[in-house]
Design a protein around this motif. Structure first.
Motif, PDB file in Angstrom:
ATOM      1  N   SER A 245       0.821  -1.208   0.000  1.00  0.00           N
ATOM      2  CA  SER A 245       0.000   0.000   0.000  1.00  0.00           C
ATOM      3  C   SER A 245       0.859   1.265   0.000  1.00  0.00           C
ATOM      4  O   SER A 245       0.564   2.228  -0.707  1.00  0.00           O
ATOM      5  CB  SER A 245      -0.918  -0.005   1.224  1.00  0.00           C
ATOM      6  N   ILE A 246       1.942   1.254   0.764  1.00  0.00           N
ATOM      7  CA  ILE A 246       2.828   2.421   0.820  1.00  0.00           C
ATOM      8  C   ILE A 246       3.521   2.636  -0.530  1.00  0.00           C
ATOM      9  O   ILE A 246       3.616   3.762  -1.027  1.00  0.00           O
ATOM     10  CB  ILE A 246       3.855   2.238   1.947  1.00  0.00           C
ATOM     11  N   ILE A 247       4.017   1.567  -1.143  1.00  0.00           N
ATOM     12  CA  ILE A 247       4.688   1.685  -2.442  1.00  0.00           C
ATOM     13  C   ILE A 247       3.719   2.210  -3.496  1.00  0.00           C
ATOM     14  O   ILE A 247       4.064   3.118  -4.278  1.00  0.00           O
ATOM     15  CB  ILE A 247       5.261   0.320  -2.875  1.00  0.00           C
ATOM     16  N   MET A 248       2.520   1.672  -3.526  1.00  0.00           N
ATOM     17  CA  MET A 248       1.539   2.125  -4.515  1.00  0.00           C
ATOM     18  C   MET A 248       1.202   3.601  -4.308  1.00  0.00           C
ATOM     19  O   MET A 248       1.077   4.367  -5.283  1.00  0.00           O
ATOM     20  CB  MET A 248       0.276   1.275  -4.422  1.00  0.00           C
ATOM     21  N   GLY A 249       1.076   4.016  -3.058  1.00  0.00           N
ATOM     22  CA  GLY A 249       0.807   5.415  -2.788  1.00  0.00           C
ATOM     23  C   GLY A 249       1.931   6.323  -3.268  1.00  0.00           C
ATOM     24  O   GLY A 249       1.685   7.405  -3.822  1.00  0.00           O
ATOM     25  N   MET A 250       3.187   5.884  -3.079  1.00  0.00           N
ATOM     26  CA  MET A 250       4.322   6.683  -3.535  1.00  0.00           C
ATOM     27  C   MET A 250       4.400   6.707  -5.063  1.00  0.00           C
ATOM     28  O   MET A 250       4.710   7.752  -5.662  1.00  0.00           O
ATOM     29  CB  MET A 250       5.615   6.126  -2.932  1.00  0.00           C
ATOM     30  N   PHE A 251       4.106   5.584  -5.718  1.00  0.00           N
ATOM     31  CA  PHE A 251       4.084   5.549  -7.182  1.00  0.00           C
ATOM     32  C   PHE A 251       3.020   6.518  -7.730  1.00  0.00           C
ATOM     33  O   PHE A 251       3.275   7.285  -8.669  1.00  0.00           O
ATOM     34  CB  PHE A 251       3.800   4.134  -7.681  1.00  0.00           C
ATOM     35  N   LYS A 252       1.840   6.497  -7.140  1.00  0.00           N
ATOM     36  CA  LYS A 252       0.764   7.368  -7.617  1.00  0.00           C
ATOM     37  C   LYS A 252       1.107   8.837  -7.402  1.00  0.00           C
ATOM     38  O   LYS A 252       0.792   9.690  -8.254  1.00  0.00           O
ATOM     39  CB  LYS A 252      -0.540   7.014  -6.910  1.00  0.00           C
ATOM     40  N   LYS A 253       1.743   9.131  -6.289  1.00  0.00           N
ATOM     41  CA  LYS A 253       2.125  10.526  -6.029  1.00  0.00           C
ATOM     42  C   LYS A 253       3.158  11.003  -7.048  1.00  0.00           C
ATOM     43  O   LYS A 253       3.061  12.116  -7.588  1.00  0.00           O
ATOM     44  CB  LYS A 253       2.674  10.654  -4.613  1.00  0.00           C
ATOM     45  N   MET A 254       4.169  10.156  -7.346  1.00  0.00           N
ATOM     46  CA  MET A 254       5.188  10.533  -8.324  1.00  0.00           C
ATOM     47  C   MET A 254       4.576  10.719  -9.713  1.00  0.00           C
ATOM     48  O   MET A 254       4.901  11.679 -10.426  1.00  0.00           O
ATOM     49  CB  MET A 254       6.293   9.464  -8.373  1.00  0.00           C
ATOM     50  N   TYR A 255       3.670   9.799 -10.079  1.00  0.00           N
ATOM     51  CA  TYR A 255       3.046   9.882 -11.401  1.00  0.00           C
ATOM     52  C   TYR A 255       2.167  11.132 -11.515  1.00  0.00           C
ATOM     53  O   TYR A 255       2.159  11.819 -12.537  1.00  0.00           O
ATOM     54  CB  TYR A 255       2.221   8.625 -11.663  1.00  0.00           C
ATOM     55  N   SER A 256       1.434  11.436 -10.444  1.00  0.00           N
ATOM     56  CA  SER A 256       0.561  12.611 -10.461  1.00  0.00           C
ATOM     57  C   SER A 256       1.374  13.904 -10.564  1.00  0.00           C
ATOM     58  O   SER A 256       1.000  14.823 -11.295  1.00  0.00           O
ATOM     59  CB  SER A 256      -0.307  12.629  -9.202  1.00  0.00           C
ATOM     60  N   GLU A 257       2.489  13.979  -9.823  1.00  0.00           N
ATOM     61  CA  GLU A 257       3.317  15.186  -9.893  1.00  0.00           C
ATOM     62  C   GLU A 257       3.970  15.345 -11.260  1.00  0.00           C
ATOM     63  O   GLU A 257       4.174  16.472 -11.730  1.00  0.00           O
ATOM     64  CB  GLU A 257       4.388  15.128  -8.801  1.00  0.00           C
ATOM     65  N   LEU A 258       4.282  14.223 -11.934  1.00  0.00           N
ATOM     66  CA  LEU A 258       4.931  14.299 -13.237  1.00  0.00           C
ATOM     67  C   LEU A 258       3.949  14.675 -14.339  1.00  0.00           C
ATOM     68  O   LEU A 258       4.274  15.477 -15.224  1.00  0.00           O
ATOM     69  CB  LEU A 258       5.599  12.959 -13.560  1.00  0.00           C
ATOM     70  N   THR A 259       2.757  14.097 -14.304  1.00  0.00           N
ATOM     71  CA  THR A 259       1.792  14.316 -15.389  1.00  0.00           C
ATOM     72  C   THR A 259       0.787  15.422 -15.101  1.00  0.00           C
ATOM     73  O   THR A 259       0.003  15.779 -15.989  1.00  0.00           O
ATOM     74  CB  THR A 259       1.025  13.014 -15.659  1.00  0.00           C
ATOM     75  N   LYS A 260       0.774  15.932 -13.847  1.00  0.00           N
ATOM     76  CA  LYS A 260      -0.181  16.974 -13.446  1.00  0.00           C
ATOM     77  C   LYS A 260      -1.623  16.489 -13.576  1.00  0.00           C
ATOM     78  O   LYS A 260      -2.530  17.253 -13.931  1.00  0.00           O
ATOM     79  CB  LYS A 260       0.003  18.261 -14.273  1.00  0.00           C
ATOM     80  N   ARG A 261      -1.831  15.224 -13.323  1.00  0.00           N
ATOM     81  CA  ARG A 261      -3.169  14.637 -13.397  1.00  0.00           C
ATOM     82  C   ARG A 261      -3.513  13.983 -12.063  1.00  0.00           C
ATOM     83  O   ARG A 261      -2.636  13.412 -11.401  1.00  0.00           O
ATOM     84  CB  ARG A 261      -3.254  13.589 -14.510  1.00  0.00           C
ATOM     85  N   ARG A 278       0.820   5.667 -22.604  1.00  0.00           N
ATOM     86  CA  ARG A 278       0.225   6.568 -23.589  1.00  0.00           C
ATOM     87  C   ARG A 278       0.441   8.032 -23.253  1.00  0.00           C
ATOM     88  O   ARG A 278       0.186   8.893 -24.095  1.00  0.00           O
ATOM     89  CB  ARG A 278      -1.266   6.270 -23.743  1.00  0.00           C
ATOM     90  N   ARG A 279       0.923   8.325 -22.059  1.00  0.00           N
ATOM     91  CA  ARG A 279       1.282   9.709 -21.717  1.00  0.00           C
ATOM     92  C   ARG A 279       2.790   9.921 -21.790  1.00  0.00           C
ATOM     93  O   ARG A 279       3.315  10.898 -21.268  1.00  0.00           O
ATOM     94  CB  ARG A 279       0.765  10.059 -20.323  1.00  0.00           C
ATOM     95  N   ASN A 280       3.491   8.960 -22.433  1.00  0.00           N
ATOM     96  CA  ASN A 280       4.944   9.035 -22.637  1.00  0.00           C
ATOM     97  C   ASN A 280       5.723   9.038 -21.322  1.00  0.00           C
ATOM     98  O   ASN A 280       6.780   9.660 -21.203  1.00  0.00           O
ATOM     99  CB  ASN A 280       5.322  10.268 -23.457  1.00  0.00           C
ATOM    100  N   VAL A 281       5.200   8.322 -20.324  1.00  0.00           N
ATOM    101  CA  VAL A 281       5.892   8.170 -19.039  1.00  0.00           C
ATOM    102  C   VAL A 281       6.494   6.772 -18.991  1.00  0.00           C
ATOM    103  O   VAL A 281       5.845   5.787 -19.369  1.00  0.00           O
ATOM    104  CB  VAL A 281       4.925   8.376 -17.860  1.00  0.00           C
ATOM    105  N   ILE A 282       7.727   6.695 -18.534  1.00  0.00           N
ATOM    106  CA  ILE A 282       8.417   5.413 -18.425  1.00  0.00           C
ATOM    107  C   ILE A 282       9.010   5.288 -17.030  1.00  0.00           C
ATOM    108  O   ILE A 282       9.303   6.292 -16.376  1.00  0.00           O
ATOM    109  CB  ILE A 282       9.515   5.299 -19.507  1.00  0.00           C
ATOM    110  N   ILE A 283       9.159   4.054 -16.573  1.00  0.00           N
ATOM    111  CA  ILE A 283       9.707   3.814 -15.241  1.00  0.00           C
ATOM    112  C   ILE A 283      11.192   3.539 -15.360  1.00  0.00           C
ATOM    113  O   ILE A 283      11.643   2.833 -16.264  1.00  0.00           O
ATOM    114  CB  ILE A 283       8.953   2.659 -14.540  1.00  0.00           C
ATOM    115  N   ARG A 284      11.971   4.065 -14.418  1.00  0.00           N
ATOM    116  CA  ARG A 284      13.422   3.893 -14.404  1.00  0.00           C
ATOM    117  C   ARG A 284      13.853   3.215 -13.100  1.00  0.00           C
ATOM    118  O   ARG A 284      13.228   3.379 -12.055  1.00  0.00           O
ATOM    119  CB  ARG A 284      14.127   5.241 -14.494  1.00  0.00           C
TER     120      ARG A 284
END
Length: 334
Positions: A245-261, A278-284
């Protein structure tokens, strides 16, 4: 004259005789005697504590003062005793009236003052029996923990104040919780010199320093402490699910800050193939041997903890794909 040692003459010096080993029966008898002695001492301590309670209660009743105030007037050599007050008819009546449904007491409209001595003794015995069953020495609930801390620190404050008046003892005491799921406020006990030392020498306000101490103590556990709290509050103690749950929350926060969605879906299928979504986001920086996958496919706690460490250290993160990666995605056959 020549001095000769006994070893040169072949005579062995007399040493201390080695004690004979104890038999199993002797060891068992000593263990039994020690246990009986400790049990007898514990019983004597209980009797002494009850006598002290009776003396303090009699003093408080005779002079119409509070029990805590009477304790402050009776110096016990700096030793702190917990309250072990006897049940009275007032709280025994309320206790049993609230439990008439279990059949131990028949319902009555009379006040406790109209009850006979035998009925009053029966009520008190019921309350005392309930207390004896619940007295385990383990403080689990938050309210009981708060009460235990409050009453103990009140006695510590009284004893330190008495010691300061008797012997001029100066003191500095800071207390706080050590886990974020404990609801205890920071506590400060200072003598006048202790307060001056904190304020003038360390240049700190004592309450502010106590808050810093609370923040330090609760954060020493780090991410493990956060996992324990989330597991306890939301997932019934399951640490693996809490970590997920903590990892998923951190992933969603990072994705939201990057895509502004705020509304989105993580496309693990594209990332597992090394392509941006489809939003041209990739994981590193995916730390596991397997390709990036949804967290439901990670079955071991070790892999989950490894992924958590990578996300916390920011070595596993989201970023916008390069032009080359975007062009490669559009040229690949579907």
């Amino acid at each position: 004259m020549t001095v000769t040692s006994t070893s040169e003459l072949g005579v062995k010096s007399r040493g201390r005789a080695k004690p004979a080993p104890k038999s199993d029966e002797q060891r068992a008898k000593e263990k039994e005697d020690n246990l009986a002695r400790k049990m007898k001492l514990n019983a004597a301590i209980d009797v002494a504590i009850n006598q002290i309670d009776e003396i303090i209660e009699a003093l408080a009743d005779e002079y119409n003062i509070g029990f805590t105030q009477a304790c402050s007037y009776v110096h016990l050599g700096g030793r702190i005793f917990k309250d072990r007050r006897r049940p009275t008819i007032q709280n025994a009546y309320r206790f049993c009236w609230a439990r008439v449904e279990d059949g131990r007491w028949t319902e009555s409209d009379d006040e406790y003052k109209s009850l006979s001595r035998n009925d009053q003794a029966k009520l008190i015995a019921l309350l005392q029996g309930d207390r004896d069953q619940r007295e385990t020495g383990i403080v689990g609930k938050s309210q009981l923990r708060l009460h235990d801390i409050r009453t103990t620190m009140e006695k510590v404050e009284i004893e330190l104040g008495n010691l300061h008046m008797r012997s001029g003892f100066e003191y500095i005491v800071f207390g706080c919780r050590n886990q974020v799921d404990h609801y205890t406020s920071p506590t400060v006990l200072l003598s006048e010199a202790g307060c001056d030392f904190i304020s003038h020498y360390l240049k700190f306000e004592p309450p502010k320093l106590a808050k810093h101490f609370d923040a330090f103590a609760t954060n020493r556990a780090g991410m493990n402490g956060v996992i324990r709290r989330v597991a306890s509050d939301e997932h019934g103690g399951d640490k693996k699910t809490a970590t997920k749950s903590i990892i998923m929350g951190m992933f969603k926060k990072m994705y939201s800050e990057l895509t502004k969605r705020d509304a989105f879906r993580l496309d693990w299928t594209a990332w597992s193939k090394g392509r941006p979504d489809r939003r041209n986001v990739i994981i590193r920086g995916w730390p596991l041997a397997t390709p990036p996958t949804t967290l439901s496919n990670i079955h071991t706690a070790g892999e989950m903890n490894k992924l958590l460490a990578a996300v916390v250290d920011n070595t596993c993160y989201f970023e916008m794909a390069t032009r080359k990666e975007r062009d490669q995605t559009t040229t690949e056959p579907c």
